[in-house]
Write a protein that holds these residues in place. Structure first.
Motif, mmCIF file in Angstrom:
data_model
loop_
_atom_site.group_PDB
_atom_site.id
_atom_site.type_symbol
_atom_site.label_atom_id
_atom_site.label_comp_id
_atom_site.label_asym_id
_atom_site.label_seq_id
_atom_site.Cartn_x
_atom_site.Cartn_y
_atom_site.Cartn_z
ATOM 1 N N SER A 111 9.311 -13.285 -14.994
ATOM 2 C CA SER A 111 10.123 -14.398 -14.493
ATOM 3 C C SER A 111 11.383 -14.573 -15.325
ATOM 4 C CB SER A 111 9.322 -15.697 -14.509
ATOM 5 O OG SER A 111 8.230 -15.616 -13.655
ATOM 6 N N GLY A 169 12.881 -15.711 -9.828
ATOM 7 C CA GLY A 169 12.168 -15.811 -11.102
ATOM 8 C C GLY A 169 11.487 -17.158 -11.262
ATOM 9 N N LEU A 177 8.427 -17.095 -8.990
ATOM 10 C CA LEU A 177 7.393 -16.252 -9.591
ATOM 11 C C LEU A 177 6.697 -16.991 -10.725
ATOM 12 C CD1 LEU A 177 6.204 -13.321 -9.543
ATOM 13 C CD2 LEU A 177 7.805 -12.814 -11.386
ATOM 14 N N TYR A 178 7.480 -17.679 -11.539
ATOM 15 C CA TYR A 178 6.890 -18.423 -12.648
ATOM 16 C C TYR A 178 5.994 -19.543 -12.139
ATOM 17 C CZ TYR A 178 6.361 -20.983 -16.982
ATOM 18 O OH TYR A 178 5.819 -21.618 -18.071
ATOM 19 N N GLY A 229 3.026 -17.469 -12.958
ATOM 20 C CA GLY A 229 3.089 -17.599 -14.408
ATOM 21 C C GLY A 229 2.471 -18.879 -14.924
ATOM 22 N N VAL A 273 12.415 -22.766 -18.000
ATOM 23 C CA VAL A 273 11.225 -21.903 -18.047
ATOM 24 C C VAL A 273 10.871 -21.571 -19.497
ATOM 25 C CG1 VAL A 273 10.297 -19.626 -17.437
ATOM 26 C CG2 VAL A 273 11.531 -20.972 -15.734
#
Length: 161
Positions: free
Chosen positions: A10, A35, A38-39, A43, A154
């Motif tokens: 990410s 990203g 995805l996180y 994640g 993030v």
């Protein structure tokens, strides 16, 4: 271990997206937003959906601003309808010549459009082109700031969990 892998990927996507805000070969904020997604979903599922919504809205706003700010600043610096149309057409044609063809195409299009409108007034054509360039810089700056905010949010979330 799997979440750490997705967190790393990410951050990598966000970083490449940030590079894409400056290098037009890469998709920029869309990649950074991928990203973020995805996180969130792989994640760290506890990552607040509010961040996803805010960054999604900012990404959409940036997509709109990337095309409208140069047109507005062209007009602010004295550009005519011809310059705006030239800038639009130059951008489209320039997309076929990466990595910087779109910016050169836009600037050349504004300049030539203004010269078509009034061949004798090169100063006006230059000023309109300067306005288009400043608009490009403003849009790129906005994208860069949003991308950096994504990265920092993030990164902070990774270190605080």
């Amino acid at each position: 271990m799997e979440q750490a892998f997705f967190a790393f990927i990410s951050l990598l996507l966000i970083a490449v997206g940030i590079a894409g805000t400056i290098l037009p070969v890469l998709p920029g904020l869309l990649l950074s937003f991928a990203g973020i997604l995805l996180y969130k979903f792989f994640g760290n599922p506890e990552f607040s959906i509010i961040y996803v919504i805010i960054f999604g809205i900012l990404t959409l706003v940036s997509l709109i601003l990337n095309y409208t700010i140069p047109i507005k600043t062209t007009a602010k610096y004295g550009g005519s309808r011809y310059g705006k149309i030239g800038g639009f057409l130059g951008t489209i044609i320039g997309l076929f010549f990466p990595p910087i063809g779109f910016i050169i195409g836009m600037l050349l299009g504004v300049f030539l459009g203004e010269l078509i409108h009034d061949r004798k007034d090169r100063k006006k054509a230059f000023n309109a082109t300067k306005g288009a360039f400043l608009g490009f810089i403003y849009g790129t700056g906005f994208n860069l700031l949003v991308g950096l905010a994504m990265f920092l949010v993030v990164l902070i979330d990774i270190f605080l969990k």
